[in-house]
Write an enzyme that holds these catalytic residues in place. Structure first.
Site, mmCIF file in Angstrom:
data_model
loop_
_atom_site.group_PDB
_atom_site.id
_atom_site.type_symbol
_atom_site.label_atom_id
_atom_site.label_comp_id
_atom_site.label_asym_id
_atom_site.label_seq_id
_atom_site.Cartn_x
_atom_site.Cartn_y
_atom_site.Cartn_z
ATOM 1 N N ALA A 116 0.858 -1.190 0.000
ATOM 2 C CA ALA A 116 0.000 0.000 0.000
ATOM 3 C C ALA A 116 0.891 1.236 0.000
ATOM 4 O O ALA A 116 2.107 1.137 0.195
ATOM 5 C CB ALA A 116 -0.899 0.018 1.228
ATOM 6 N N LYS A 117 0.321 2.376 -0.246
ATOM 7 C CA LYS A 117 1.044 3.649 -0.090
ATOM 8 C C LYS A 117 0.033 4.761 0.037
ATOM 9 O O LYS A 117 -1.082 4.647 -0.476
ATOM 10 C CB LYS A 117 1.932 3.893 -1.323
ATOM 11 C CG LYS A 117 3.075 4.843 -1.084
ATOM 12 C CD LYS A 117 4.094 4.240 -0.147
ATOM 13 C CE LYS A 117 5.506 4.556 -0.462
ATOM 14 N NZ LYS A 117 6.430 3.565 0.055
ATOM 15 N N GLY A 118 0.421 5.823 0.726
ATOM 16 C CA GLY A 118 -0.448 6.988 0.860
ATOM 17 C C GLY A 118 0.328 8.235 0.549
ATOM 18 O O GLY A 118 1.562 8.229 0.505
#
Ligand code: GLU
Length: 427
Positions: A116-118
């Protein structure tokens, strides 16, 4: 037909880094003979969230709106895991690409996570501490149902740090009604953060330096090292390299680049940056043009700043025989064959910088169990995981006669593809 549809779908994520990640994935998938049904699923993220939200500036009458993102690439392997980036140009495509890289990274070192990444599109250097706190709390509130200790666990990335993670932990815990330390990793130790998390990416990366040096016949003692980037990854990589006996001849950040033939005192540079926030003005060497950093006569280069910096032109000029990637996606796909032809041993990002997420995994496990390990245990287990992954990737590279990036991705993609095939398609 299938490919035409896919072309339209991938436009959603269009960005230089996403195209780079997909083109590398396609090359490796083809080399592996990967099932096209699986490949099609892995080219695009499973879930993505985009939010806009306001935050109040310190001048209380001013309100600004910003964009925020969180992308979960694959939910097959367990919860998703990956950092949150604050940068003025971050966008959905970049975050999607980085989420995909996290999937491979976790699979390569054998962690039970998908990627994931934000990101929040904001310049962290222009924010006061109080503004940064308000941005963080509101961003987390916007994505609160999307994350969770068994769903998706954020961590630091470019422009964020342990303090930002502490605000994330507090914001989430306030909403839930009790402390949830396992919601985020990279926290301060007082909140259930792991010992040695801050240094983990740099240390993990440098733990591979002697293995790579051995393969290239480079002597570790006195090896000349150049590090681009003096953030959480670059500074601890430089420190670990100097502790190993290497001579750190070049360092840089976004304000300047410094060269010292007889070696930069890394601890001094760190103390300077701690006080002044930037390297500019540091007296421990000569100021050089940032574009000349990778041209320096040296044995090892460590790009540990931003993506896309090793272009074909830069690759042509590199004199080092080893490159260890601290940043995510520093090498463009066209530069890779040039480095390989020149005989540069490239230890790819998905392997080299996996130390960060590995100690994040340790932190998450410790938080879930409320049982904390000593620094010696953490550093020992980190080294063991990194060295094992390096050896496995090296033996795939030897068997398949490929470079380390292809071999690492083959290992990561294989693991995820096997899990997908075993779970099957629902319903
Ligand atoms: N942002 C780091 C990375 O790119 C760490 C992610 C994590 O610890 O979850 O690997």
């Amino acid at each position: 037909m299938k490919h035409e549809i896919l072309d339209v779908v991938t436009r959603e994520w269009d960005s230089a880094l996403y195209n780079q990640a997909v083109s590398t994935f396609n090359r490796v998938a083809e080399h592996m003979g990967l099932d096209e049904n699986v490949a099609e699923r892995l080219r695009v993220p499973q879930r993505a969230m985009m939010v806009t939200f306001p935050y109040r500036l310190d001048d209380y009458s001013e309100v600004e709106s910003v964009f925020g993102y969180r992308v979960q690439h694959v939910l097959t392997m367990g919860p998703t895991k990956g950092g949150i980036r604050y940068a003025p140009d971050v966008n959905l495509g970049e975050v999607a690409a980085l989420a995909m890289l996290m999937t491979w990274k976790c699979a390569i070192v054998g962690l039970p996570f998908g990627g994931a990444k934000g990101g929040v599109r904001i310049d962290p250097f222009n924010l006061s501490r109080t503004e940064k706190q308000r941005v963080t709390r509101r961003y987390i509130t916007e994505i609160i149902n999307f994350i969770g200790p068994n769903k998706d666990i954020p961590a630091p990335d470019m422009g964020t740090d342990a303090q930002v993670m502490a605000w994330i932990m507090d914001t989430y815990s306030q909403q839930i009604g009790h402390s949830v330390p396992a919601i985020v990793t990279g926290k301060p130790p007082a909140l259930g953060g792991s010992e040695a998390r801050r240094e983990a990416t740099g240390r993990g990366l440098v733990s591979l330096l002697p293995l790579a040096a051995h393969h290239r016949g480079v002597k570790v003692e006195g090896a000349r090292v150049v590090v681009q980037g003096f953030g959480n990854v670059g500074r601890y990589a430089a420190l670990a390299a100097s502790e190993l006996g290497c001579t750190v001849v070049g360092v840089s950040d976004h304000t300047c680049a410094i060269y010292n033939r007889s070696g930069i005192d890394v601890a001094d540079a760190m103390a300077y940056v701690e006080k002044n926030r930037v390297l500019e003005g540091f007296q421990g060497g000569d100021v050089i043009d940032g574009d000349d950093l990778f041209k320096l006569d040296c044995d090892v280069i460590i790009p540990a700043a931003i993506g896309g910096v090793i272009t074909p032109e830069v690759a042509e000029e590199i004199t080092a025989s080893i490159m260890i990637e601290g940043a995510n996606g520093p090498t463009t796909p066209l530069a890779d064959p040039i480095l390989n032809d020149k005989g540069v041993l490239v230890v790819p990002d998905v392997l080299a910088n996996a130390g960060g997420v590995t100690v994040s995994y340790f932190e998450w496990v410790q938080d879930l169990q409320n049982y904390f390990w000593s620094e010696t245990e953490i550093v020992g287990r980190l080294r063991e995981i990194m060295n094992k992954a390096f050896d496995e990737v090296m033996s795939i590279a030897t068997r398949e006669k490929t470079d380390l990036r292809t071999a690492a991705l083959m290992k990561g993609i294989r693991r995820v593809a096997d899990a997908k095939l075993a779970r099957g398609v629902f319903p």
